[in-house]
Scaffold this active site. Structure first.
Site, short mmCIF file in Angstrom:
data_model
loop_
_atom_site.label_atom_id
_atom_site.label_comp_id
_atom_site.label_asym_id
_atom_site.label_seq_id
_atom_site.Cartn_x
_atom_site.Cartn_y
_atom_site.Cartn_z
N LYS A 136 0.87 -1.32 0.04
CA LYS A 136 0.37 -0.14 0.00
C LYS A 136 0.82 1.24 -0.04
CE LYS A 136 -4.24 -2.03 1.85
NZ LYS A 136 -5.02 -2.55 3.00
N LYS A 214 -4.61 -8.40 -12.47
CA LYS A 214 -5.54 -8.74 -11.53
C LYS A 214 -6.58 -7.81 -11.52
CE LYS A 214 -6.19 -8.43 -6.64
NZ LYS A 214 -5.96 -7.94 -5.56
N LYS A 217 -9.46 -2.38 -7.87
CA LYS A 217 -10.24 -1.18 -7.85
C LYS A 217 -9.09 -0.17 -8.27
CE LYS A 217 -11.15 -0.73 -3.18
NZ LYS A 217 -10.78 -2.15 -2.84
P1 ADP Z 1 -9.18 -4.44 -4.67
O1 ADP Z 1 -7.91 -5.07 -5.19
O2 ADP Z 1 -10.24 -4.06 -5.67
O3 ADP Z 1 -8.85 -3.18 -3.70
P2 ADP Z 1 -9.69 -5.87 -2.30
O4 ADP Z 1 -8.15 -5.95 -1.82
O5 ADP Z 1 -10.61 -4.86 -1.30
O6 ADP Z 1 -9.99 -5.39 -3.82
O7 ADP Z 1 -10.51 -7.25 -2.27
C1 ADP Z 1 -11.16 -7.61 -1.09
C2 ADP Z 1 -11.19 -9.31 -1.39
O8 ADP Z 1 -11.78 -9.57 -2.82
C3 ADP Z 1 -9.78 -9.81 -1.42
O9 ADP Z 1 -9.31 -10.17 -0.09
C4 ADP Z 1 -9.88 -10.96 -2.05
O10 ADP Z 1 -10.36 -12.04 -1.41
C5 ADP Z 1 -10.91 -10.62 -3.17
N1 ADP Z 1 -10.23 -10.15 -4.63
C6 ADP Z 1 -10.16 -8.82 -4.91
N2 ADP Z 1 -9.76 -8.78 -6.14
C7 ADP Z 1 -9.69 -9.95 -6.58
C8 ADP Z 1 -9.50 -10.92 -7.96
N3 ADP Z 1 -9.05 -10.02 -8.81
N4 ADP Z 1 -9.58 -12.07 -8.07
C9 ADP Z 1 -9.79 -12.82 -6.83
N5 ADP Z 1 -10.37 -12.52 -5.81
C10 ADP Z 1 -10.10 -10.86 -5.43
#
Ligand code: ADP
Ligand code: TRP
Length: 350
Positions: A136, A214, A217
């Site tokens: 982060k 991947k 957001k």
């Molecule tokens: P972002 O990457 O959009 O910020 P988060 O880190 O808030 O998403 O993700 C919350 C949960 O959603 C993660 O712990 C994971 O389990 C799941 N997740 C997020 N993006 C993916 C992805 N591209 N593929 C699979 N699981 C995901």
């Protein structure tokens, strides 16, 4: 340690989701779908991690600003709106509040007290090894003390409900391992209060975003769960593909559209589309249309439910408050044991 789900019957499952923006297909197939399925298998506690979201609220507000042209200062509104959105999303997608306790993290402020107590049995070195914190900071998020402290709050989230199993994505596994460490250290110092929780990996492979990285957001490559109509169509049509001409055979395994289609399709449908890729004569545009149709069909009932819930915010609030009451009763029991164990009065005054 990862639990073999079939070998054990856990008593309590817990997970949290950060209200940090619109949820997307990666969140759904990586986390939410499993959370909802598990509500039929054990006692589940699910919460919206709004204390955690404070650590990245500036970024969330900026994303909302890009989308809606709000005032950049509207941080409190962003947190409120994102929290409400996650509540709507989970309920619309099938979380049943009569089965799982569903609540806002901040409605159980006792977790902040437990986090403080855990911080006194946690070495700096443990937190310094946290990969998610380092990532982060590399992405440009301010290195606040809160961001650094975050794994301790997460341990308190898990342990205050004396949870046995935590379904998480890969990126959170290290935090559950830290939680085990804190529980063991606390138990050694003050007595056996906490079970040592296991994690359960939601999904090994990542859901790809529209650019093939991947889906996330922070990469701006998401297909949002509740997008529909023209905006959804535009997003799906913009999925990046290679420049193989329509007539030529194509490789399904290296195609983002195929990977996303596979999330929704039955085995026979996947095999049929793969065969058409390999045969040539089909353009990516056609595969995108098939994907769009799958998304629309799959999420149609949830979209309807979400619209109903959005028109009745008081129902959503009532669900969250009911969940918080259940969760808080548990948390208070744990805190009474913890306070006593460390040498404080068992309940706080008042
Ligand atoms: P972002 O990457 O959009 O910020 P988060 O880190 O808030 O998403 O993700 C919350 C949960 O959603 C993660 O712990 C994971 O389990 C799941 N997740 C997020 N993006 C993916 C992805 N591209 N593929 C699979 N699981 C995901
Ligand atoms: N840190 C998790 C995430 O970003 C959210 C979370 C907070 C959580 N507390 C938790 C997940 C406790 C599981 C258990 O996805």
């Amino acid at each position: 340690m990862e639990t073999d789900w079939n070998m054990t019957t856990p008593k309590r499952i817990l997970s949290g989701v950060q209200p940090s923006g619109k949820l997307h297909l990666g969140n759904y197939f990586g986390a939410i779908r499993q959370h909802i399925a598990l509500q039929n298998e054990a006692e589940c506690f699910y919460f919206i991690a709004d204390y955690h979201a404070l650590t990245t609220l500036e970024e969330a507000t900026r994303r909302r600003l890009d989308r809606e042209k709000i005032k950049p200062s509207d941080r409190a509104d962003t947190l409120r709106e994102n929290t409400h959105d996650v509540a709507l999303d989970y309920l619309a997608l099938g979380l049943d509040p009569n089965k799982a306790a569903f609540f806002r993290q901040s409605d159980v402020p006792e977790v902040a007290e437990l986090a403080w107590i855990f911080s006194t049995v946690t070495n700096m070195g443990l937190l310094e090894r946290a990969v998610s914190y380092k990532e982060k900071v590399e992405k440009g998020i301010d290195a606040s003390v809160g961001l650094f402290f975050y794994p301790i709050l997460m341990a308190a989230d898990i342990l205050i409900y004396r949870s046995h199993l935590v379904p998480v994505g890969k990126d959170q596994v290290q935090h559950v391992e830290m939680t085990r460490d804190m529980a063991e250290k606390f138990n050694r110092a003050f007595g056996e209060i906490f079970p040592i929780p296991d994690y359960r990996l939601d999904r090994e492979s990542k859901v790809p975003g529209i650019d093939g990285q991947k889906m996330s957001k922070s990469y701006n490559n998401t297909i949002d769960l509740f997008a529909e109509g023209k905006p959804l169509q535009k997003t799906v049509m913009s999925i990046v593909t290679d420049s193989t001409p329509v007539e030529a055979p194509k490789d399904p395994e290296s195609c983002n559209v195929f990977a996303l289609y596979s999330l929704f399709a039955a085995e026979e449908e996947k095999a049929a589309l793969a065969a058409r890729y390999r045969a040539g004569g089909m353009g990516y545009g056609e595969a995108k249309k098939m994907l769009l149709e799958k998304i629309n069909t799959y999420f149609a009932p949830a979209r309807e439910r979400r619209k109903h819930l959005a028109a009745h915010p008081e129902e959503v609030e009532a669900v969250l408050l009911r969940g918080a009451q259940r969760a808080r009763a548990e948390a208070r029991q744990t805190m009474s044991l913890v306070r006593q164990a460390v040498g404080m009065k068992s309940a706080s005054v008042g």
